[in-house]
Design an enzyme around this catalytic site. Structure first.
Site, PDB file in Angstrom:
ATOM      1  CG  ASN A   1      -1.607   1.346   1.282  1.00 40.75           C
ATOM      2  OD1 ASN A   1      -1.775   2.027   0.422  1.00 40.75           O
ATOM      3  ND2 ASN A   1      -2.545   1.452   2.245  1.00 40.75           N
TER       4      ASN A   1
ATOM      5  CE  LYS B   1      -0.213   3.253   4.589  1.00 39.79           C
ATOM      6  NZ  LYS B   1      -0.200   3.289   6.144  1.00 39.79           N
TER       7      LYS B   1
ATOM      8  CG  HIS C   1      -5.836   1.998   4.708  1.00 37.74           C
ATOM      9  ND1 HIS C   1      -5.474   3.080   5.368  1.00 37.74           N
ATOM     10  CD2 HIS C   1      -4.919   1.334   4.681  1.00 37.74           C
ATOM     11  CE1 HIS C   1      -4.387   2.664   5.966  1.00 37.74           C
ATOM     12  NE2 HIS C   1      -4.145   1.433   5.643  1.00 37.74           N
TER      13      HIS C   1
ATOM     14  CD  GLU D   1      -3.283   5.552   6.242  1.00 44.71           C
ATOM     15  OE1 GLU D   1      -2.844   5.578   5.203  1.00 44.71           O
ATOM     16  OE2 GLU D   1      -2.326   5.120   7.178  1.00 44.71           O
TER      17      GLU D   1
ATOM     18  CD  GLU E   1      -3.801  -2.294   6.819  1.00 42.18           C
ATOM     19  OE1 GLU E   1      -2.733  -2.936   6.549  1.00 42.18           O
ATOM     20  OE2 GLU E   1      -4.421  -1.396   6.733  1.00 42.18           O
TER      21      GLU E   1
ATOM     22  N   GLY F   1       1.785   2.228  10.556  1.00 46.03           N
ATOM     23  CA  GLY F   1       2.820   3.179  10.455  1.00 46.03           C
ATOM     24  C   GLY F   1       3.544   3.443  12.094  1.00 46.03           C
TER      25      GLY F   1
ATOM     26  CB  SER G   1       4.459  -1.915  12.236  1.00 48.56           C
ATOM     27  OG  SER G   1       3.920  -0.630  12.240  1.00 48.56           O
TER      28      SER G   1
HETATM   29  P1  PGA Z   1       2.393   0.240   7.521  1.00 49.15           P
HETATM   30  O1  PGA Z   1       1.013   0.381   7.120  1.00 49.15           O
HETATM   31  O2  PGA Z   1       3.154  -0.874   7.101  1.00 49.15           O
HETATM   32  O3  PGA Z   1       3.502   1.355   7.225  1.00 49.15           O
HETATM   33  O4  PGA Z   1       2.239   0.128   8.919  1.00 49.15           O
HETATM   34  C1  PGA Z   1      -0.039  -0.422   6.657  1.00 49.15           C
HETATM   35  C2  PGA Z   1      -0.857  -0.034   5.792  1.00 49.15           C
HETATM   36  O5  PGA Z   1      -1.516   0.988   6.423  1.00 49.15           O
HETATM   37  O6  PGA Z   1      -1.804  -0.837   5.073  1.00 49.15           O
END
Ligand code: PGA
Length: 255
Positions: free
Chosen positions: A13, A15, A98, A100, A170, A176, A216
């Site tokens: 992803n 982003k 997601h 976010e 997630e 993140g 992460s």
């Molecule tokens: P990350 O993000 O691996 O940076 O924690 C995962 C995601 O948001 O899909």
């Protein structure tokens, strides 16, 4: 042991990162790291980089996905992109719901459900994201939260379509942050999701659905997470932007 029945899917992803030339460069770096191991590799890139990504992945087996899709086919929805538009330029996957988008852009379980249906009818494979916030985990309602998200995301979707959906568990507190769920926490939540699917659609469908862990996941922890019975893949943010790390994760999905 049903793990061998399911497709392992490692999805990046990206982003809001990478211009078109940068996307092509990263894909070119990932290419030699592909393993011929049956693990599906997907890069979910910004809308603006989709065409460049589709071009760059030609003859590599890497698939391209988007990060959102609108639920209507066309019309007065300024700033939105339809499933048919994504399909037409060669996207095969789309991330839906997601955290976010849920946190910053007003995404709800209802819109997740509508977007999932539109992706399916447009011939895209939805990667539906679910997961609890930190305070929800601390209040011991993870099971309730995730069960509700699954139930609503799949509302009105029949078994044949449900079997096409990929789910990404997630935990929001792990995204993140560098804090990964423990292998046991990831397994427990992915198993819970599979149990919910079994209750909704029966065991054969539940056993066939790919459930990813995200939050992460990185080169150091991927192998252990992916070894868990109900963790069939990963949705990777930060580490998917570094070809070498992403390559290690792809390799870990092999064993
Ligand atoms: P990350 O993000 O691996 O940076 O924690 C995962 C995601 O948001 O899909």
């Amino acid at each position: 042991m049903r793990k061998e029945l399911r497709k392992a899917i490692i999805a990046g992803n990206w982003k809001m990162n990478k211009t078109r030339p940068e996307a092509a460069t990263l894909i070119n770096e990932i290419k030699p790291l592909m393993q011929n191991n049956g693990c599906e590799v997907v890069v979910c890139v910004p809308f603006t980089a989709l065409v460049a990504a589709v071009e760059a992945v030609k003859d590599t087996g890497i698939r391209v996905g988007a990060q959102n899709v609108h639920f209507e086919a066309s019309g007065a929805f300024t700033g939105e992109i339809s499933a048919a538009m994504l399909k037409e330029i060669g996207a095969e996957y789309v991330i839906i719901g997601h955290s976010e988008r849920r946190q910053y852009f007003g995404e709800t379980d209802e819109t997740v459900n509508k977007r999932t249906k539109s992706a399916l009818s447009g011939g895209l494979i939805p990667i539906v994201c679910v997961g609890e916030l930190l305070w929800e985990r601390e209040a011991n309602i993870t099971e309730e939260v995730v069960s509700r998200q699954i139930k609503l995301a799949f509302a009105g979707i029949d078994a044949a379509d449900a079997a096409k959906i990929v789910i990404a568990y997630e935990p929001v507190w792990a995204i993140g942050t560098g804090v990964t769920a423990t292998n046991e926490q990831a397994q427990e939540a992915c198993k819970l999701i599979r149990d919910r699917l079994a209750a909704l659609y029966g065991k054969p469908v539940a056993d066939s659905v790919t459930i990813q862990y995200g939050g992460s996941m990185n080169a150091a922890n991927a192998a252990e997470l992916l070894a868990k019975e109900d963790v069939d893949g990963g949705l990777i943010g930060g580490a998917s932007l570094k070809a070498a790390d992403f390559g290690v994760i792809i390799k870990a999905a092999a064993s």
